[in-house]
Design a protein around this motif. Structure first.
Motif, PDB file in Angstrom:
ATOM      1  N   SER A 146      -3.766   6.113   5.024  1.00 10.34           N
ATOM      2  CA  SER A 146      -4.083   7.012   6.132  1.00 10.34           C
ATOM      3  C   SER A 146      -4.643   6.176   7.277  1.00 10.34           C
ATOM      4  O   SER A 146      -5.176   5.083   7.059  1.00 10.34           O
ATOM      5  CB  SER A 146      -5.097   8.064   5.694  1.00 10.34           C
ATOM      6  OG  SER A 146      -6.306   7.434   5.317  1.00 10.34           O
ATOM      7  N   PRO A 147      -4.521   6.659   8.515  1.00  8.09           N
ATOM      8  CA  PRO A 147      -5.014   5.876   9.661  1.00  8.09           C
ATOM      9  C   PRO A 147      -6.475   5.434   9.513  1.00  8.09           C
ATOM     10  O   PRO A 147      -6.816   4.309   9.873  1.00  8.09           O
ATOM     11  CB  PRO A 147      -4.836   6.820  10.842  1.00  8.09           C
ATOM     12  CG  PRO A 147      -3.701   7.708  10.434  1.00  8.09           C
ATOM     13  CD  PRO A 147      -3.864   7.888   8.944  1.00  8.09           C
ATOM     14  N   GLU A 148      -7.331   6.283   8.949  1.00  7.17           N
ATOM     15  CA  GLU A 148      -8.738   5.895   8.816  1.00  7.17           C
ATOM     16  C   GLU A 148      -8.961   4.848   7.725  1.00  7.17           C
ATOM     17  O   GLU A 148     -10.018   4.223   7.676  1.00  7.17           O
ATOM     18  CB  GLU A 148      -9.641   7.106   8.581  1.00  7.17           C
ATOM     19  CG  GLU A 148      -9.396   7.858   7.292  1.00  7.17           C
ATOM     20  CD  GLU A 148      -8.346   8.964   7.414  1.00  7.17           C
ATOM     21  OE1 GLU A 148      -8.197   9.718   6.450  1.00  7.17           O
ATOM     22  OE2 GLU A 148      -7.668   9.072   8.450  1.00  7.17           O
ATOM     23  N   ASN A 149      -7.969   4.622   6.854  1.00  5.99           N
ATOM     24  CA  ASN A 149      -8.095   3.619   5.800  1.00  5.99           C
ATOM     25  C   ASN A 149      -7.228   2.383   6.016  1.00  5.99           C
ATOM     26  O   ASN A 149      -7.197   1.501   5.154  1.00  5.99           O
ATOM     27  CB  ASN A 149      -7.758   4.239   4.437  1.00  5.99           C
ATOM     28  CG  ASN A 149      -8.828   5.191   3.976  1.00  5.99           C
ATOM     29  OD1 ASN A 149     -10.006   4.950   4.198  1.00  5.99           O
ATOM     30  ND2 ASN A 149      -8.413   6.277   3.354  1.00  5.99           N
ATOM     31  N   TYR A 196       0.838  -1.193   0.000  1.00  4.55           N
ATOM     32  CA  TYR A 196       0.000   0.000   0.000  1.00  4.55           C
ATOM     33  C   TYR A 196       0.873   1.243   0.000  1.00  4.55           C
ATOM     34  O   TYR A 196       1.195   1.804   1.027  1.00  4.55           O
ATOM     35  CB  TYR A 196      -0.933  -0.012   1.218  1.00  4.55           C
ATOM     36  CG  TYR A 196      -1.832  -1.220   1.219  1.00  4.55           C
ATOM     37  CD1 TYR A 196      -3.017  -1.212   0.499  1.00  4.55           C
ATOM     38  CD2 TYR A 196      -1.469  -2.384   1.890  1.00  4.55           C
ATOM     39  CE1 TYR A 196      -3.834  -2.325   0.454  1.00  4.55           C
ATOM     40  CE2 TYR A 196      -2.291  -3.501   1.860  1.00  4.55           C
ATOM     41  CZ  TYR A 196      -3.470  -3.464   1.147  1.00  4.55           C
ATOM     42  OH  TYR A 196      -4.274  -4.567   1.098  1.00  4.55           O
ATOM     43  N   LEU A 197       1.262   1.668  -1.191  1.00  3.86           N
ATOM     44  CA  LEU A 197       2.068   2.877  -1.338  1.00  3.86           C
ATOM     45  C   LEU A 197       1.311   3.863  -2.206  1.00  3.86           C
ATOM     46  O   LEU A 197       0.810   3.476  -3.267  1.00  3.86           O
ATOM     47  CB  LEU A 197       3.425   2.541  -1.962  1.00  3.86           C
ATOM     48  CG  LEU A 197       4.342   1.695  -1.082  1.00  3.86           C
ATOM     49  CD1 LEU A 197       5.592   1.307  -1.851  1.00  3.86           C
ATOM     50  CD2 LEU A 197       4.709   2.411   0.189  1.00  3.86           C
ATOM     51  N   PRO A 198       1.189   5.111  -1.823  1.00  3.63           N
ATOM     52  CA  PRO A 198       1.727   5.661  -0.583  1.00  3.63           C
ATOM     53  C   PRO A 198       1.028   5.030   0.618  1.00  3.63           C
ATOM     54  O   PRO A 198      -0.039   4.455   0.469  1.00  3.63           O
ATOM     55  CB  PRO A 198       1.425   7.152  -0.690  1.00  3.63           C
ATOM     56  CG  PRO A 198       0.301   7.264  -1.649  1.00  3.63           C
ATOM     57  CD  PRO A 198       0.403   6.083  -2.573  1.00  3.63           C
ATOM     58  N   PRO A 199       1.632   5.162   1.798  1.00  2.00           N
ATOM     59  CA  PRO A 199       1.046   4.527   2.983  1.00  2.00           C
ATOM     60  C   PRO A 199      -0.413   4.945   3.182  1.00  2.00           C
ATOM     61  O   PRO A 199      -0.812   6.057   2.853  1.00  2.00           O
ATOM     62  CB  PRO A 199       1.925   5.034   4.130  1.00  2.00           C
ATOM     63  CG  PRO A 199       3.228   5.368   3.468  1.00  2.00           C
ATOM     64  CD  PRO A 199       2.868   5.864   2.090  1.00  2.00           C
TER      65      PRO A 199
END
Length: 181
Positions: free
Chosen positions: A35-38, A30-33
């Motif tokens: 997001s916390p909610e995803n 998963y790049l770009p990293p």
């Protein structure tokens, strides 16, 4: 020309090893990293539910997985029995293993599976049955890019009979410096 289905349908997925017990490298997919909610989309629970949904919709005779872990195989893929896949072969040596599932009411395994490194070869005979799904050879599930295919009786290349064997090679390709293995 008859339109009855007489071929073998095969679905293949690389499940990206991260699973319920062995998820050490999942972040690289998963790049770009995320997001916390995803971040939930990278969890095995979420990915397993998507696999189950797609497999149920496609309803192939044989399903091949690459990058399964023998450590948690039974737990991770218990849903396959619930989807009607009561035949299973897993190469248990090492990590990143192939696994092949099939529906025993549609096909029968005619010889022991042959394993070598990241490949598994299985041979099936199609059992007499009514057509259940009408995918054409080389159809692609556009939501996942999974290759699906089934020949219809009378199409080009159709000379199969139920007495013939269909061989399925489930292979996990290797890239990088060790790609020649």
């Amino acid at each position: 020309m008859s339109s009855s289905v007489t071929g073998l349908s095969v679905l293949s997925y690389n499940v990206l090893l991260p699973n319920s017990q062995d998820g050490w490298w999942n972040y690289k997919m998963y790049l770009p990293p995320l997001s916390p909610e995803n971040e939930f989309v990278s969890t095995w629970e979420h990915r397993r539910s998507l696999l189950r949904e797609r497999i149920g919709l496609i309803d192939a005779d044989v399903v091949c997985f690459q990058e399964v872990s023998p450590l948690s195989f039974e737990q991770d893929f218990a849903f396959m029995a619930e989807e009607g896949y009561d035949g299973v072969e897993l190469f248990r040596k090492g990590r990143f293993r192939p696994a092949t599932f099939w529906k025993k009411d549609r096909v029968e395994l005619v010889a022991p599976a042959q394993h070598k490194d990241r490949t598994m070869l299985t041979a099936f005979r199609i059992l007499d049955r009514e057509p259940s799904n009408s995918h054409n050879l080389n159809d692609v599930d556009t939501s996942t890019n999974a290759k699906i295919g089934r020949r219809r009786h009378g199409e080009a290349g159709d000379n199969e009979k139920s007495s013939k064997n269909w061989h399925v090679l489930n292979c996990h390709l290797q890239a990088g410096k060790q790609g020649g293995r």
